[in-house]
Design a protein around this motif. Structure first.
Motif, mmCIF file in Angstrom:
data_model
loop_
_atom_site.group_PDB
_atom_site.id
_atom_site.type_symbol
_atom_site.label_atom_id
_atom_site.label_comp_id
_atom_site.label_asym_id
_atom_site.label_seq_id
_atom_site.Cartn_x
_atom_site.Cartn_y
_atom_site.Cartn_z
ATOM 1 N N ARG A 119 0.852 -1.215 0.000
ATOM 2 C CA ARG A 119 0.000 0.000 0.000
ATOM 3 C C ARG A 119 0.873 1.245 0.000
ATOM 4 N N ARG A 120 1.947 1.204 0.798
ATOM 5 C CA ARG A 120 2.854 2.371 0.810
ATOM 6 C C ARG A 120 3.510 2.540 -0.556
ATOM 7 N N ASP A 121 3.802 1.380 -1.201
ATOM 8 C CA ASP A 121 4.482 1.422 -2.505
ATOM 9 C C ASP A 121 3.518 1.702 -3.659
ATOM 10 N N GLY A 122 2.218 1.724 -3.346
ATOM 11 C CA GLY A 122 1.221 1.956 -4.415
ATOM 12 C C GLY A 122 1.052 0.750 -5.327
ATOM 13 N N VAL A 123 1.282 -0.440 -4.807
ATOM 14 C CA VAL A 123 1.174 -1.657 -5.628
ATOM 15 C C VAL A 123 -0.119 -2.393 -5.271
ATOM 16 N N GLU A 124 -0.916 -2.697 -6.304
ATOM 17 C CA GLU A 124 -2.190 -3.399 -6.071
ATOM 18 C C GLU A 124 -1.954 -4.901 -5.960
ATOM 19 N N LEU A 125 -2.621 -5.524 -4.974
ATOM 20 C CA LEU A 125 -2.514 -6.977 -4.808
ATOM 21 C C LEU A 125 -3.872 -7.630 -5.062
ATOM 22 N N PHE A 126 -3.887 -8.946 -5.139
ATOM 23 C CA PHE A 126 -5.168 -9.604 -5.440
ATOM 24 C C PHE A 126 -6.176 -9.449 -4.300
ATOM 25 N N PHE A 127 -5.685 -9.220 -3.083
ATOM 26 C CA PHE A 127 -6.601 -8.953 -1.973
ATOM 27 C C PHE A 127 -7.430 -7.693 -2.270
ATOM 28 N N ASP A 128 -6.775 -6.690 -2.855
ATOM 29 C CA ASP A 128 -7.478 -5.440 -3.169
ATOM 30 C C ASP A 128 -8.563 -5.692 -4.213
ATOM 31 N N ARG A 129 -8.217 -6.486 -5.209
ATOM 32 C CA ARG A 129 -9.202 -6.744 -6.272
ATOM 33 C C ARG A 129 -10.365 -7.586 -5.744
ATOM 34 N N ALA A 130 -10.045 -8.525 -4.820
ATOM 35 C CA ALA A 130 -11.129 -9.348 -4.254
ATOM 36 C C ALA A 130 -12.114 -8.463 -3.505
ATOM 37 N N ALA A 131 -11.591 -7.445 -2.826
ATOM 38 C CA ALA A 131 -12.483 -6.549 -2.089
ATOM 39 C C ALA A 131 -13.319 -5.710 -3.050
ATOM 40 N N GLU A 132 -12.733 -5.367 -4.161
ATOM 41 C CA GLU A 132 -13.367 -4.490 -5.144
ATOM 42 C C GLU A 132 -14.403 -5.247 -5.986
ATOM 43 N N MET A 133 -14.077 -6.492 -6.339
ATOM 44 C CA MET A 133 -14.911 -7.239 -7.275
ATOM 45 C C MET A 133 -15.897 -8.124 -6.515
ATOM 46 N N LYS A 134 -17.149 -7.784 -6.560
ATOM 47 C CA LYS A 134 -18.163 -8.567 -5.854
ATOM 48 C C LYS A 134 -18.571 -9.753 -6.732
ATOM 49 N N PRO A 135 -18.556 -10.975 -6.192
ATOM 50 C CA PRO A 135 -18.951 -12.119 -7.025
ATOM 51 C C PRO A 135 -20.409 -12.022 -7.440
ATOM 52 N N CYS A 136 -20.706 -12.462 -8.649
ATOM 53 C CA CYS A 136 -22.090 -12.485 -9.120
ATOM 54 C C CYS A 136 -22.843 -13.535 -8.299
ATOM 55 N N PRO A 137 -23.933 -13.167 -7.629
ATOM 56 C CA PRO A 137 -24.624 -14.143 -6.764
ATOM 57 C C PRO A 137 -25.216 -15.309 -7.542
ATOM 58 N N ILE A 138 -25.586 -15.069 -8.784
ATOM 59 C CA ILE A 138 -26.164 -16.164 -9.585
ATOM 60 C C ILE A 138 -25.046 -17.151 -9.964
ATOM 61 N N GLY A 139 -23.919 -16.610 -10.361
ATOM 62 C CA GLY A 139 -22.770 -17.460 -10.709
ATOM 63 C C GLY A 139 -22.259 -18.214 -9.497
ATOM 64 N N ALA A 140 -22.213 -17.518 -8.339
ATOM 65 C CA ALA A 140 -21.692 -18.159 -7.135
ATOM 66 C C ALA A 140 -22.540 -19.372 -6.765
ATOM 67 N N ASP A 141 -23.832 -19.322 -7.055
ATOM 68 C CA ASP A 141 -24.711 -20.461 -6.765
ATOM 69 C C ASP A 141 -24.827 -21.409 -7.958
ATOM 70 N N SER A 142 -23.994 -21.213 -8.939
ATOM 71 C CA SER A 142 -23.966 -22.070 -10.129
ATOM 72 C C SER A 142 -25.329 -22.145 -10.805
ATOM 73 N N ALA A 143 -26.029 -21.006 -10.826
ATOM 74 C CA ALA A 143 -27.388 -20.990 -11.365
ATOM 75 C C ALA A 143 -27.458 -20.327 -12.731
ATOM 76 N N CYS A 144 -26.333 -20.288 -13.450
ATOM 77 C CA CYS A 144 -26.394 -19.759 -14.816
ATOM 78 C C CYS A 144 -25.706 -20.719 -15.776
ATOM 79 N N CYS A 145 -26.076 -20.629 -17.024
ATOM 80 C CA CYS A 145 -25.491 -21.515 -18.036
ATOM 81 C C CYS A 145 -25.109 -20.674 -19.235
ATOM 82 N N LYS A 146 -23.920 -20.927 -19.770
ATOM 83 C CA LYS A 146 -23.531 -20.261 -21.022
ATOM 84 C C LYS A 146 -22.942 -21.298 -21.986
ATOM 85 N N HIS A 147 -23.608 -22.438 -22.042
ATOM 86 C CA HIS A 147 -23.117 -23.505 -22.895
ATOM 87 C C HIS A 147 -23.556 -23.371 -24.352
#
Ligand code: SF4
Ligand code: MSK
Length: 634
Positions: free
Chosen positions: A27-55
């Motif tokens: 954070r002091r160095d201004g470098v983004e880590l995957f923890f930051d992106r996980a906080a930023e990117m909210k999982p799609c609730p439909i995808g998280a429950d495996s309730a979508c199909c794109k076959h």
């Protein structure tokens, strides 16, 4: 302009103090880590429950997880079809990863046998003979090369066979195999099973979740008793079967006054070659001329666990700490091969002028330096990386901050070694495992394995779950990133027996083992399968793996490989709990099949919990249920 979001405190992201320190530095160095992106990117609730199909392109079709039977896909696919197909494809992908890894090991073995690869040898003749014997290959009076050739031919069938049963089902307890045959889930060959899984999950093919579940199990079993087991066996034959070794773990293994090289990934060949390169007198001299006191070779993730188990090479951390290692500024080179390599490692390495190298033709990263490991001349790759690392050391321009933490432990417990330690047999001998389970000193055995995941606090669930299990006299066996979490927490030392319940502590103190046994990389979950098979064959604990007082858990899983592993344990008869997330819609027929129906077929079953205490409660309840069914507890 919106106010900047408050940052999550490092101590809420991970219990690994070194990683906390490096999150603050990043954070002091201004470098983004995957923890930051996980906080930023909210999982799609439909995808998280495996309730979508794109076959197909009539979709993507999204179901409503809170009212799963209200609608169906454009083609008519039900929620059960959709989630079974999604689950099947995860299993196929995970199985493909392990079996392709195993195939690479087998190709290396073939090159060694044919004499086209000379930098690697058959190191463990005893293991070769044991593998040959398990495949009914004659070994008496035969040359090593002849036996090896037959072993190769037999094991190749694990992949290429199109009908019949994969060779290593010979190791499966008879009653478990009988159940598989009755259910029609004995794998024929890994390529066939993965291909069929992909075919049956395409638009308009298999639309019966129960029928799909059979192929899901068959595909997963081609991983556990196939590709993964082949990989473990061949790696042991070529590089040696692990035996207990004292190890150091955590970011404090990096050394400011040495050239630090981290090897991260999964295939052991790169690290084995790197060990030769870093020990070469000419390269050692070059490092000294550059002002370094030496070359410090360090592993991470599962590659690291392969050489930690076999050679005691220090280990810097698990999946969630790979960026943190780079943030120290002390890493002169990081090399990667396959699996669990975050694309942003290349970018983070760039922020600290670390030489970052991909080495496998199957896993390049856009923009990253690629120096391919050719097993016919592996030193060409690894020597070049060492030279580049020395160059970076010489021109270090970044401030360095290395966390001081180093934990020690004893690892390298192959199933062969557990058997040896416990008196030459899992029953009989001086400290038999089965007898200690029957007499109640050991309540049961738990496999705690798998990844870390930025969606749950790093290492927390692994450590809390294992503490709870050993306190309740459950012997814990481990692989993968979980093993690293426990090593960092200091639970893999014989002294950790003090944290165990009285029965387990007594056994550990008598034999001189920790209550938590590290068995290796995530591909080495096959060692746990071998251990449970051995427990059944030894006697006294039922006739099938499903009868044993054992349970498994991946508390912080994230990879498709983990789903394949979980499914092969379930299909083998093991109650398997996953933590924090599970890719399924609740209250569906497919959910009921995975979480109850498979057990009624004589297989194991899935469990799910969100907290380590609940995971432990579920596992202990299952172990106790099995003990009662065996009549060893009233
Ligand atoms: Fe929708 Fe069916 Fe196509 Fe899936 S296969 S995207 S459910 S139409
Ligand atoms: S590396 S699959 S994060 S265990 Fe085998 Fe760790 Fe999971 Fe990758």
């Amino acid at each position: 302009m919106a106010a900047p979001k408050p940052l999550i405190r490092p101590e809420d992201i991970t219990i690994c103090e070194s990683t906390q320190q490096m999150i603050s530095k990043a954070r002091r160095d201004g470098v983004e880590l995957f923890f930051d992106r996980a906080a930023e990117m909210k999982p799609c609730p439909i995808g998280a429950d495996s309730a979508c199909c794109k076959h197909c392109s009539m979709g993507p079709c999204r179901m409503n997880p809170s009212d799963p039977y209200r609608k169906v896909g454009v083609c008519g696919a039900s929620i059960d079809t959709i989630s079974a197909r999604n689950f099947g494809r995860m299993v196929a992908a995970g199985t493909a990863a392990h079996t392709d890894h195993g195939m690479a090991m087998l190709e290396l073995f073939r090159g060694v046998i044919e004499g086209t690869i000379t930098d690697f040898q058959i190191k463990d003749h005893l293991k070769l003979h044991e593998v040959a014997a398990s495949l009914d290959i004659e070994t008496n009076g035969r040359a090593i090369e002849e036996v090896a050739r037959d072993v190769y031919r037999e094991l190749e069938k694990t992949y290429t066979q199109v009908e019949g049963e994969i060779p290593l089902v010979k190791r499966v307890p008879a009653k478990t195999l009988e159940t598989w045959r009755r259910e029609g889930i004995v794998p024929r060959g890994a390529m066939r099973e993965i291909m069929e899984m992909m075919h049956r999950t395409a638009i308009g093919v298999d639309q019966d979740y129960e029928n799909l579940a059979k192929q899901i199990s068959r595909t997963a079993l081609a991983d556990g008793w196939g590709g993964s087991m082949v990989s473990t066996d061949i790696s042991d034959i070529l590089f040696g079967t692990p035996a207990p070794v004292e190890i150091s773990v955590d970011l404090g293994v990096l050394k400011e006054d040495q050239v630090n090289i981290i090897v991260h990934g999964h295939e052991p060949s790169l690290l084995e070659s790197m060990m030769v390169s870093t020990a070469a007198p000419s390269l050692q001299a070059m490092a000294r001329e550059a002002g370094a006191k030496g070359i410090n070779l360090v592993g991470m993730c599962c590659s690291g666990l392969e050489v930690l188990s076999r050679h005691g090479i220090p280990h810097a951390g698990n999946f969630s700490s790979t960026e943190a290692a780079l943030v120290t500024g002390a890493v002169d080179a990081m090399t990667v091969d396959i699996q669990c390599i975050k694309q942003d490692l290349h970018k983070v390495a760039g922020c600290y002028d670390t030489v970052f190298v991909t080495t496998n033709y199957r896993a390049k990263i856009e923009g990253a330096l690629h120096i391919e490991l050719d097993e016919h001349d592996p030193l060409k790759c690894t020597d070049e990386i060492v030279i580049k690392a020395i160059g970076r050391f010489k021109n270090r321009s970044q401030p360095i901050e290395i966390p001081r933490r180093v934990s020690r432990g004893v690892h390298g417990f192959s199933h062969e070694y557990i058997k040896y330690m416990l008196g030459g047999s899992f029953r009989g001998g001086y400290e038999p495992l089965n007898d200690n389970i029957i007499n109640g000193r050991i309540r049961g055995v738990a496999g705690v394995v798998g990844c870390t995941n930025p969606r749950s606090k790093q290492d927390f669930s692994h450590v809390e779950l294992v503490k709870e299990l050993i306190k309740n006299d459950v012997l814990v066996v481990q692989t993968g990133c979980s093993q690293v979490a426990l090593a960092k927490a200091g639970l893999t030392t014989p002294g950790a027996a003090a944290m165990a319940g009285p029965g387990l502590a007594e056994v550990c103190e008598t034999v001189g083992i920790p209550p938590v046994l590290g068995l290796g990389a995530c591909v080495d979950n096959s060692r746990i399968l071998m251990a449970v098979a051995e427990m059944v064959k030894t006697g006294g604990l039922g006739d099938a793996i499903a009868d044993l007082p054992v349970a498994g858990c991946a508390p912080e899983w994230m990879s498709e490989k983990a789903i394949a592993i979980g499914q092969y344990f379930v299909a083998s008869g093991v109650y398997t709990v996953f933590g924090h997330t599970f890719p399924i819609t609740r209250e569906t027929k497919f959910e009921k099949l995975l979480f109850a129906g498979l057990e009624r077929q004589g297989l194991g079953t899935w469990g799910f919990a969100d907290s380590p205490q609940d995971m432990a409660r579920l596992m202990l309840a299952h172990i106790d249920k099995k003990r009662r069914e065996l009549g060893i507890d009233k």
